[in-house]
Design an enzyme around this catalytic site. Structure first.
Site: not given
Lengths: 120, 754
Positions: B440, B27
């Protein structure tokens, strides 16, 4: 009593050999999809042999509803997947280098090894 | 910015179809051919094993499905399996398993309890007469039936493991109960072989052990279901249908069918079905389920919305930008699931022990039997059998094996509820040991959206002209401070002018030509290097810096014309969150590219322990390394983009996101909301989880280390204490339940209120 003691020692020797020293026979090399059944405390097959440099897929089918069988892990490849019951669950693995890759459940009661070998 | 780049560079669309009805390898060609013939498909490949087809090319899903259906197969979109359905199915299976275990329990206890009571009230449990032989023989057969109905999974499991050279909990239970039953049958059939005192039967032990262990397993199933509540809650956020606009009409379709660029409509009170970008309307969106942020966020045109969040006030139309497994929610679910299954290194010892545990217990059992036979009092054989059985039954590898994963499961889930995504167990363990937290400044302590606060013009130019020129040159820069200047000009509706020969000088500023004049905009260093005289402007700059503002200097033709100050507002809760970290004994360090005066001002306001000013982005990693060399365990917090090297180098990298626009994969731990309280929450959850793991491991070790020798009869010579196998069975069944229940206690953990 001597016989019983000797029997006991033989039994201990047998346990050591059977569970720890026994070397499984050489496996055939698996290709593509490898189906592994998860049932009754063991992966079948528990020893999987694949060629280095070829991607492959482990297809787990969990038949054991107990929670022990729920997770399969391949620690060296950072794989940790939940297995559904009675349904295939695929783990696609990339090309691997030669070596042994353990896979097991969370409690290491279910255990298996992927042997990645050079082309024969 | 990044998003538009992604869109431009996006490769040809790949879609995966699940093919149904393909039963033969033949298939494959047929299906591939049909798909390849669809106009627009560049490549179609089918994987027969998976029953999936990958199709590349810009083609609508419906067209592909139609092509497959035309040749007699069925297709649907793959990789969008409905997590909620899977979960319901799983819960149903667990419920069935629970019921089965309970049934096994009642059958076994139904036989075991009366037998045990009979023994306790003084009934004879020994075999001396033929009548007793017959009666106990019948009881033995009933016990065998119990072993079959309620315990066959132990015996089959033990046998299958054995032939595979492996041993597990089933092995111990099967051996223990099997030995007790076989010995009892030996007593029944050939009592004369055994001394009078050793003719004791243990059928009650066999039935009771099987019943109790099944009961323990049943409780464990219930308790373990609770450990995954967090993930269930996340999965529950995924909606099943979406309203999309097709051919100018509203259509209600299944979520799996929503495609990229579909226009989706959400009404007030509805959940957002997929990720997208608002194209019209405005509304307040409750994102707390993803970010832990309790205050709803306003969304209007151009803003991003995330699936799973709740639309509160107005109707929105948005374009789907991420669907299926690509949505933020799907990624969060997958990350949490992966992390829940991972193990921190603290659990490694238990893993090593687990691998050798069962055969070792079998050996200990044999040794204890031999010791009783050789040195024990009469009846030696009965003592030996009881001790060997009890050792097998009391040992519990499950408690050891479950100790770590259960706590990680609950801990990671708990963190996710607070908007903290932990990548894996190792990150969880390391986070609990952090001694220094490096932050930071921009976007972490501050909001990361600076704005212009002062424009001090030093010559006779008009302020708006100065801003126009400054904004024009800054519009070429991507620096956050530059964006602040540009936004300020836009707010005042000032049009920008063309700038040529633009040049960015890293860490200093920018220069360029505009209307024949040379523009220079940047920090004090830039001005000094370019020979611009600052004179008293330096003092003005310092004054601004002391107010936590960043002064920038603007020179035209090398003459200073203005000082422009930009400030980035400190987040309202930064100070409190930093204090929380410090109260946990963590040193908090701030890094900033700003000058020293600004850094001092911010540091004072938020109360960090140390700060480093004028740190270039590339130097952040080096700074992290300095702390590590001093023996600190360093957590680094950054936005996940500029700080990637420092995040990677730190022992734990925390990527901080605002709202849902978050780089989920970029840190060891991702904070879904901007607040630094997420950091303190992450550390608090990690510490609580680690403590829980340690309690579990300690409990499991102590239980096994103490239980096994007691079961073997170590206390008998001193105190005359010998455990009954039934007590061992109960202890074993409840030891793993204890571990799971202790892990469940974490569900009630609450980070300190903020």
């Amino acid at each position: 009593m001597i016989v019983i003691n000797l029997l006991g020692l033989v039994l201990i020797g047998f346990i050591v050999w059977w569970f720890w020293l026994y070397q499984p026979p050489k496996q055939r090399t698996n290709k593509g999809n490898i189906e592994i059944e998860v049932k009754d405390g063991v992966y079948t097959p528990a020893q999987v042999k694949v060629l280095a440099g070829q991607p492959f897929t482990l297809r787990f089918i969990r038949r054991d509803p107990s929670l022990c069988a729920e997770v399969v892990q391949i620690p060296t490849l950072s794989v940790s997947d939940n297995l559904p019951t009675n349904q295939p669950h695929d783990i696609s693995l990339p090309e691997l280098a030669v070596g042994k890759y353990e896979f097991h459940c969370q409690m290491k009661m279910y255990r298996g090894v992927i042997h990645v070998v050079e082309d024969e | 910015m990044d998003k538009s780049i992604n869109q431009v560079e996006q490769p040809a669309l790949e879609q995966v179809l699940q093919i149904e009805g393909a039963s033969c390898a033949g298939c494959v060609n047929k299906i591939e051919k049909a798909l390849n013939n669809v106009p627009g498909v560049t490549q179609a490949q089918m994987n027969f094993a998976d029953r999936t087809a990958s199709v590349s090319g810009d083609v609508k899903l419906e067209v592909l499905i139609q092509a497959v259906e035309q040749i007699g197969y069925h297709a649907k979109m793959a990789a969008t399996e409905d997590e909620a359905d899977t979960l319901t199915e799983k819960e149903q299976e667990e419920q069935n398993y629970y019921q089965t275990l309970l049934r096994h329990t009642w059958i076994a206890l139904g036989v075991g309890v009366p037998l045990m009571i009979y023994g306790l009230v003084g009934g004879t449990m020994t075999v001396t007469t033929v009548t007793e032989q017959v009666v106990w023989g019948l009881v033995g057969l009933v016990t065998l039936a119990v072993m079959y109905f309620s315990g066959k999974h132990f015996y089959f499991g033990a046998w299958r493991s054995f032939i595979h050279h492996s041993a597990n909990m089933d092995t111990l239970i099967a051996l223990g109960t099997g030995t007790a039953w076989l010995y009892s049958m030996l007593v029944v059939f050939v009592p004369d072989l055994l001394p009078l005192m050793a003719r004791h039967v243990y059928f009650e032990a066999t039935a009771m052990i099987i019943g109790l262990i099944n009961l323990g397993l049943a409780f464990e199933v219930k308790a373990r279901g609770k450990t995954s509540q967090a993930i269930k809650r996340l999965i529950g956020l995924q909606v099943k249908t979406a309203t999309v606009i097709r051919d100018e009409e509203e259509v209600n379709i299944a979520i799996a069918k929503v495609q990229l660029d579909d226009v989706v409509k959400v009404r007030p009170g509805e959940q957002i079905p997929v990720d997208g970008e608002v194209i019209s309307g405005s509304s307040m969106i409750d994102e707390s389920m993803l970010t832990g942020e309790p205050v709803p966020v306003e969304k209007r045109k151009g803003d991003e919305v995330a699936s799973g969040t709740l639309n509160k006030t107005g109707s929105l139309l948005f374009k789907a930008t991420r669907v299926g497994k690509d949505t933020a929610l799907a990624k969060i679910i997958s990350m949490v699931k992966r992390a829940q299954n991972s193990k921190p290194s603290i659990g490694r010892l238990a893993d090593v022990i687990s691998a050798y545990f069962v055969p070792t217990i079998m050996i200990i059992s044999i040794i204890s039997a031999l010791v009783w036979l050789n040195f024990g009092p009469e009846p030696q054989l009965a003592f030996a059998i009881a001790a060997a059985t009890t050792v097998l039954i009391i040992a519990c590898p499950c408690a050891l094996g479950l100790a770590t994963p259960m706590s990680v499961m609950v801990g990671v889930g708990k963190a996710a509820e607070a908007g903290v995504l932990i990548r894996n167990g190792e990150a969880l363990q390391t986070a609990s040991k952090i001694t220094t937290m490096v932050l930071d400044k921009t976007g972490t302590i501050t909001a990361g959206s600076p704005s212009v606060t002062d424009i001090i013009v030093l010559d006779d130019r008009d302020e708006s002209r100065v801003l126009q020129l400054a904004a024009s040159i800054e519009s070429h820069s991507e620096h956050p401070l530059a964006m602040a200047v540009v936004s300020s000009a836009k707010e005042q509706s000032i049009n920008l002018v063309e700038v040529t020969e633009f040049n960015a000088i890293a860490g200093q500023g920018v220069e360029g030509l505009c209307e024949g004049e040379h523009l220079l905009f940047g920090n004090e260093k830039l001005m000094t290097q370019q020979g611009v005289a600052l004179d008293q402007a330096v003092e003005q700059g310092q004054q601004l810096a002391q107010q936590a503002k960043t002064p920038m200097y603007f020179a035209i033709n090398n003459q200073l014309v203005a000082v422009i100050a930009v400030a980035d507002a400190i987040k309202a809760d930064s100070k409190a969150a930093i204090a929380r970290l410090q109260s946990n004994g963590i040193k908090v360090v701030m890094l900033t590219g700003d000058n020293r005066d600004t850094a001092v001002a911010v540091a004072k306001q938020v109360g960090v322990d140390e700060f480093y000013a004028e740190v270039q982005p590339q130097d952040k990693a080096a700074q992290v390394e300095v702390f590590q060399q001093a023996g600190e365990i360093v957590g680094m917090v950054g936005d996940g983009i500029n700080d990637a090297p420092a995040l990677a180098l730190a022992d734990v990298g925390f990527a901080i996101g605002t709202g849902t626009d978050v780089a989920i994969e970029s840190g060891d731990i991702t904070l879904m909301r901007g607040s630094l309280h997420g950091l303190a929450d992450a550390i608090a959850v990690s510490k609580a989880t680690l403590t829980n793991i340690k309690q579990n491991l300690l409990g499991a070790f102590v239980y096994n280390v103490a239980g096994v020798p007691i079961a073997a009869g170590l206390l008998y010579p001193f105190f005359g204490i010998l455990l009954s196998p039934v007590i061992a069975g109960a202890a074993m069944a409840f030891s793993s339940l204890t571990v799971v229940s202790n892990a469940n206690r974490l569900r009630w953990f609450k980070a300190k209120q903020h």
